[in-house]
Each structure stands twice: as C-alpha cells, then as structure tokens.
Write a protein that holds these residues in place. Structure first.
Motif: not given
Length: 87
Positions: A45-52, A55-64
């Motif tokens: 399991w990994v837990i991180c801060e929401l903001s870094f 950087i903005k990510r598309e949730l559940f993007s293909p191959g990620s």
C-alpha cells in the motif's frame, strides 16, 4: 458518478462522493471502462499527499495506476497503509 476508489478502514474499495485527504494506490486495478476488476496488483500500500507540485492527474486513466482515496490519515493507517511524505 463517483468511481469505486474510496478505501474504508478495512481496506475495502467503495463508491462514495467524498474525496478524502490522502491518495494511495495498489497498482492498476481498473479496466478500460474505469471499473475495478481486482482488489490489488501488488500487496504493498502507498499513501501520499493529494497535492504535489501542482500536478493534476486524470483518474483511472488507461495504463496508469488506480487512484485510491482515504477520508483521513487514521482511515489510511487502519486500512494497513504506510505513510510516504514529499518534501
């Protein structure tokens, strides 16, 4: 419609509208239609801060990896996660 990417204190993936305070992942768990198809790709399991660094990510993007969210740190830790910080 919310994704099935909120983790409860028992480590179960649920669908709720609240985003949470922390981000985590267990690898790629979703398919092309953004549905969860397995509970983990690896047992770490990994837990991180929401903001870094903005950087903005598309949730559940293909191959990620599948972005998972924890309501708060207590929930993340009780789900069996280890905290990873950024500087």
């Amino acid at each position: 419609m919310p994704l099935q990417n909120r983790v409860d204190p028992f480590g179960n993936l649920t669908t709720v509208s609240s985003r949470g305070e922390f981000l985590g992942n267990r690898g790629i768990l979703h398919d092309e239609s953004r549905k969860i198809v397995k509970p983990w790709a690896h047992k770490n399991w990994v837990i991180c801060e929401l903001s870094f660094k903005g950087i903005k990510r598309e949730l559940f993007s293909p191959g990620s990896y599948s972005e998972l969210f924890f309501l708060d740190e207590a929930t993340a830790l009780s789900a069996g996660n280890k905290k990873s910080g950024h500087s």
